[in-house]
Write an enzyme that holds these catalytic residues in place. Structure first.
Site, PDB file in Angstrom:
ATOM      1  N   HIS A  64      64.862 -72.272 -28.729  1.00  0.00           N
ATOM      2  CA  HIS A  64      64.519 -71.019 -28.058  1.00  0.00           C
ATOM      3  C   HIS A  64      65.565 -69.925 -28.337  1.00  0.00           C
ATOM      4  CE1 HIS A  64      61.016 -72.492 -25.824  1.00  0.00           C
ATOM      5  NE2 HIS A  64      61.687 -73.627 -25.753  1.00  0.00           N
ATOM      6  N   SER A 101      53.520 -82.595 -31.588  1.00  0.00           N
ATOM      7  CA  SER A 101      54.689 -83.444 -31.404  1.00  0.00           C
ATOM      8  C   SER A 101      55.997 -82.679 -31.511  1.00  0.00           C
ATOM      9  CB  SER A 101      54.679 -84.589 -32.429  1.00  0.00           C
ATOM     10  OG  SER A 101      53.608 -85.470 -32.191  1.00  0.00           O
ATOM     11  N   GLY A 102      55.942 -81.353 -31.600  1.00  0.00           N
ATOM     12  CA  GLY A 102      57.161 -80.570 -31.685  1.00  0.00           C
ATOM     13  C   GLY A 102      57.787 -80.584 -33.059  1.00  0.00           C
ATOM     14  N   LEU A 103      57.014 -80.936 -34.085  1.00  0.00           N
ATOM     15  CA  LEU A 103      57.539 -81.024 -35.448  1.00  0.00           C
ATOM     16  C   LEU A 103      56.940 -79.965 -36.363  1.00  0.00           C
ATOM     17  CD1 LEU A 103      57.599 -84.901 -35.816  1.00  0.00           C
ATOM     18  CD2 LEU A 103      59.430 -83.366 -35.097  1.00  0.00           C
ATOM     19  N   ASP A 134      60.499 -71.990 -37.797  1.00  0.00           N
ATOM     20  CA  ASP A 134      59.707 -73.083 -38.353  1.00  0.00           C
ATOM     21  C   ASP A 134      59.203 -72.749 -39.744  1.00  0.00           C
ATOM     22  OD1 ASP A 134      60.163 -74.259 -35.941  1.00  0.00           O
ATOM     23  OD2 ASP A 134      58.135 -73.951 -35.159  1.00  0.00           O
TER      24      ASP A 134
END
Length: 355
Positions: A16, A102-104, A151
Site C-alpha cells: 500500500h 491470491s494476492g499474486l 504490479d
C-alpha cells in the site's frame, strides 16, 4: 500467431505504498499468464479463456465494463487505442497458472501479457515502462480498481531470482539478486478483489490524510513527521503511520538483502505484517493465524501478508532447502485451526536464490 506471456508476482515488502508514491520490493514468481493472438482484420475481438472456460467477444471502440474477466482485456485495447496506437480485429487465447484472488497479481500478469502480444502483433512503439503504465491505466479506468503501478511494473520489468526495487514517485527501478534462502508463498484460501470497496476505502483515506497534512503524497513524510501524524483523527493516523514506517522497512530490506542478512529481512517481514494488521487493518484473522504458524516454524525467518489484503497469500523467507517441509507443517496446522485449505504456490530455492 503471436505468443506472449508475463509472470505473477509476490511483493516481498512495501504494501500500500505504491499509490502513495513510496517504495516497493516485489519479485516475479514462476507462474505466468500466456496469450496467443491472431490478427483478423475488421474490429471484432474474440477472447477465449482456458481457465474461465468461456469465449467472449466485443468490438474495438465499444469497450465497456461488464464486471468480469473480459474487462482486463477490453481495458488493454481501450487504453492502447486512446494512446493513439491503431488496432484491428483479432482473436486471443488466454491460459494462466497465476491463481486468481491470491494476492499474486493475476490481473497485472494478464494485462502485461495482452499488451506484450498487442505490441508484437501491431508493432507498437511502447517501451516496457510505458507498457506497464498502460496496464495500470486499463485496470484503473475500465476495470475500476484504483491500483498503483507496482504490479504491472514488476510483470513488465522483473527478472527471476531478483527483487525489483521501485521508487514509485520517480519510477526508478533496480534489480537486486535475492539471498540464498527459500521463498515460500502460501495461499490462504480466502480470495480478495482490488475492485472491491475496502481497498478503495484505504486509498481514499490516504488521499484525505495527505490533504490534511498539506503534502502532495504520503511519500513526502518520514519518521520525524509521526508526532503530527498522530494528531490526525482516527483512522487516518494509523493509515499514515503504516505508509511511513513501511517505506522505511523497504529501504531497510534492500540493505538487508545486499548484506545477505536474512535474519534481519525476516524481522522486517514480521514488523510489516503487524503494521498491516494493526495500522492499515487489511488482514483477516485466518491470515493472521497463517502468518503466526509460519513465524513459529524454526526454519522460517519471518512471514507477512502479501498483496492488497482482505484475503490472498502470505510470503515467508525460510532457511535454504527447508521450505517444502515447513510448508507441509504450516498448511496442516492452518487447516486444523481455521478450517481453510491453504495451498503452496511457491516453495524452494529456484525463484529466490543466486544463480
Amino acid at each position: 500467431m503471436i505468443a506472449a506471456s508475463a509472470p505473477g508476482r509476490v511483493n516481498l515488502i512495501g504494501e500500500h505504498t505504491d499509490y502513495n508514491g513510496g517504495f516497493v520490493l516485489p519479485t516475479p514468481i514462476p507462474q505466468r499468464t500466456h496469450v496467443e493472438l491472431e490478427r483478423r482484420g475488421g474490429d471484432l475481438v474474440t477472447v477465449t479463456s482456458r481457465e474461465m472456460r468461456a469465449t467472449r467477444s466485443y468490438r474495438l471502440g465499444d469497450e465497456r465494463r461488464s464486471g468480469d474477466w473480459l474487462d482486463y482485456v477490453q481495458g488493454c485495447t481501450a487504453v492502447v487505442r486512446a494512446a493513439g496506437h491503431p488496432l484491428e480485429g483479432m482473436a486471443l487465447y488466454i491460459r494462466s497458472d497465476v491463481p486468481v484472488g491470491s494476492g499474486l497479481s493475476s490481473s497485472a500478469a494478464l494485462e502485461v501479457a495482452v499488451l506484450r502480444a498487442l505490441r508484437r502483433a501491431f508493432e507498437l512503439a511502447l517501451d516496457d515502462v510505458a507498457l506497464a503504465l498502460l496496464g495500470q491505466r486499463a485496470e484503473n479506468e475500465l476495470v475500476g480498481a484504483p491500483v498503483g503501478a507496482m504490479d504491472q511494473l514488476v510483470a513488465s520489468l522483473g527478472a527471476m531470482g531478483t527483487a525489483l526495487f521501485i521508487d514509485m514517485q520517480s519510477l526508478h527501478t533496480r534489480r537486486i539478486p535475492l539471498p540464498a534462502a527459500d521463498l515460500l508463498v502460501i495461499a490462504s484460501g480466502l480470495a480478495h478483489d482490488h475492485a472491491a470497496g475496502d481497498y478503495r476505502t484505504r486509498r481514499a483515506e490516504c488521499e484525505v490524510a495527505a490533504r490534511e497534512l498539506g503534502v502532495r503524497s504520503l511519500r513526502e513524510l518520514t519518521a520525524t513527521d509521526l508526532p503530527r501524524v498522530d494528531r490526525l483523527p482516527a483512522p487516518l493516523a494509523r493509515r499514515v503511520r503504516h505508509v511511513v514506517t513501511e517505506n522505511a522497512r523497504v529501504l531497510a530490506a534492500v540493505d538487508a538483502i545486499l548484506e545477505e542478512d536474512v535474519a534481519r529481512l525476516g524481522r522486517l517481514f514480521r514488523a510489516s505484517h503487524v503494521s498491516m494488521r494493526d495500522d492499515y487493518q487489511v488482514s483477516l484473522p485466518a491470515i493472521d493465524r497463517l502468518v503466526e504458524l509460519a513465524d513459529a516454524h524454526p526454519d522460517v525467518y519471518g512471514a507477512r501478508l502479501t498483496g492488497g489484503g482482505f484475503g490472498g497469500s502470505i510470503v515467508a523467507l525460510a532457511r535454504a532447502g527447508t521450505s517444502g517441509g515447513a510448508a507441509a507443517v504450516i498448511c496442516d496446522r492452518y487447516g486444523a485451526d481455521t478450517g481453510q485449505t491453504a495451498r503452496v504456490l511457491v516453495a524452494g530455492e529456484a525463484p529466490c536464490s543466486r544463480s
